[in-house]
Design an enzyme around this catalytic site. Sequence first.
Site, PDB file in Angstrom:
ATOM      1  N   ASN A  11      16.601  13.648   5.181  1.00 12.00           N
ATOM      2  CA  ASN A  11      17.428  14.811   5.545  1.00 12.00           C
ATOM      3  C   ASN A  11      18.921  14.500   5.394  1.00 12.00           C
ATOM      4  O   ASN A  11      19.703  14.687   6.319  1.00 12.00           O
ATOM      5  CB  ASN A  11      17.106  15.279   6.969  1.00 12.00           C
ATOM      6  CG  ASN A  11      17.686  16.645   7.270  1.00 12.00           C
ATOM      7  OD1 ASN A  11      18.227  17.320   6.396  1.00 12.00           O
ATOM      8  ND2 ASN A  11      17.601  17.065   8.520  1.00 12.00           N
ATOM      9  N   GLU A  38      14.803  14.653   0.104  1.00 13.11           N
ATOM     10  CA  GLU A  38      15.924  15.421   0.658  1.00 13.11           C
ATOM     11  C   GLU A  38      17.155  14.523   0.833  1.00 13.11           C
ATOM     12  O   GLU A  38      17.777  14.481   1.891  1.00 13.11           O
ATOM     13  CB  GLU A  38      15.540  16.090   1.977  1.00 13.11           C
ATOM     14  CG  GLU A  38      16.415  17.299   2.298  1.00 13.11           C
ATOM     15  CD  GLU A  38      15.941  18.117   3.493  1.00 13.11           C
ATOM     16  OE1 GLU A  38      16.597  19.151   3.774  1.00 13.11           O
ATOM     17  OE2 GLU A  38      14.950  17.746   4.149  1.00 13.11           O
ATOM     18  N   ASP A 162       7.246  14.810   1.388  1.00 11.41           N
ATOM     19  CA  ASP A 162       7.255  15.894   2.359  1.00 11.41           C
ATOM     20  C   ASP A 162       6.639  17.110   1.695  1.00 11.41           C
ATOM     21  O   ASP A 162       7.252  17.738   0.832  1.00 11.41           O
ATOM     22  CB  ASP A 162       8.703  16.166   2.794  1.00 11.41           C
ATOM     23  CG  ASP A 162       8.822  17.340   3.751  1.00 11.41           C
ATOM     24  OD1 ASP A 162       7.787  17.940   4.099  1.00 11.41           O
ATOM     25  OD2 ASP A 162       9.960  17.667   4.129  1.00 11.41           O
ATOM     26  N   ASN A 164       5.779  19.834   3.344  1.00 12.82           N
ATOM     27  CA  ASN A 164       6.142  21.031   4.104  1.00 12.82           C
ATOM     28  C   ASN A 164       4.919  21.873   4.465  1.00 12.82           C
ATOM     29  O   ASN A 164       4.986  23.108   4.504  1.00 12.82           O
ATOM     30  CB  ASN A 164       7.178  21.867   3.337  1.00 12.82           C
ATOM     31  CG  ASN A 164       8.598  21.478   3.709  1.00 12.82           C
ATOM     32  OD1 ASN A 164       8.972  21.466   4.885  1.00 12.82           O
ATOM     33  ND2 ASN A 164       9.405  21.124   2.716  1.00 12.82           N
ATOM     34  N   HIS A 260      12.684  13.522  10.378  1.00 11.36           N
ATOM     35  CA  HIS A 260      11.404  12.977   9.957  1.00 11.36           C
ATOM     36  C   HIS A 260      11.378  11.482  10.278  1.00 11.36           C
ATOM     37  O   HIS A 260      12.422  10.869  10.523  1.00 11.36           O
ATOM     38  CB  HIS A 260      11.206  13.132   8.448  1.00 11.36           C
ATOM     39  CG  HIS A 260      11.090  14.541   7.966  1.00 11.36           C
ATOM     40  ND1 HIS A 260       9.931  15.072   7.448  1.00 11.36           N
ATOM     41  CD2 HIS A 260      12.023  15.526   7.879  1.00 11.36           C
ATOM     42  CE1 HIS A 260      10.137  16.323   7.072  1.00 11.36           C
ATOM     43  NE2 HIS A 260      11.408  16.625   7.324  1.00 11.36           N
TER      44      HIS A 260
END
Length: 269
Positions: A11, A38, A162, A164, A260
Amino acid sequence: MQISLASWNVNGIRAAAAKEGWQRWFADDRYDVIGFQEIKASEDQLPENAASKEGYQGFFNPSVVKKGYSGTAVYTRIKPVVSSMELPDPKYQGEGRIIHLEFEKFHFINGYFPNGGAELLDDQGKPTGKFKRVPFKMGFFDCFLDYAQKLREQKPVVVCGDFNIAHEPIDLARPKLNERNTGFLPEERAFLDRFMQEGYIDTFRKVRGDIEGQYSWWSYRMRAREKNIGWRIDYFFVSDELENNIKDAWIENTVTGSDHCPIGLTLSF
């Protein structure tokens, strides 16, 4: 021979790299291959302590359609035979969501799969139950599965990242409250059903079984991590040719530095 792999949605790698939890984790050399998602940065924007890792080769795929958004990175001390970026369909290129490395024993895909986006409202401003990017997300998944299956014709496939999506009710703390939220919509979960039916193994569940309360993402709001109100949306999948090579799989839910946490996989050859 054992190969140890890790995956982590950071992130924003610039923000993560400033945090002690990330610094301690990244300094550890126990992993042979690390996939980050990300990263929200181009290679020239990486902080010094994230731009390289001694003994490792770095691969970076930043978003080119929007700065400070999406993006993936891989650090590996196993030299790949081939490297490539993005899916073959131009509709799903530009956001830096895929890095593919071919190793001697397997294809490795690090993916940051699309989020469903914000919920659409009707003319009266009421929620419709539909989400802006879910159609794009589902198309991306279809394209990804076709791509993985073509690679698999050559050698087995390892996929991390990830996704999602929380697959089953056990994979999030409050499944009933999220049945109409993106990340747990029926069509999203159905993709993971189909992915596994095509012969891909959720390595964490393979190793750990139906252990509860194991999550990889927590909202920054309402002290969700402290209360363990989370979702397991980060995965290591392997094609079933590698089923007997799975040595261990785990979630590092005490590691901080992002909303995360890292996940890991060990394969034995």
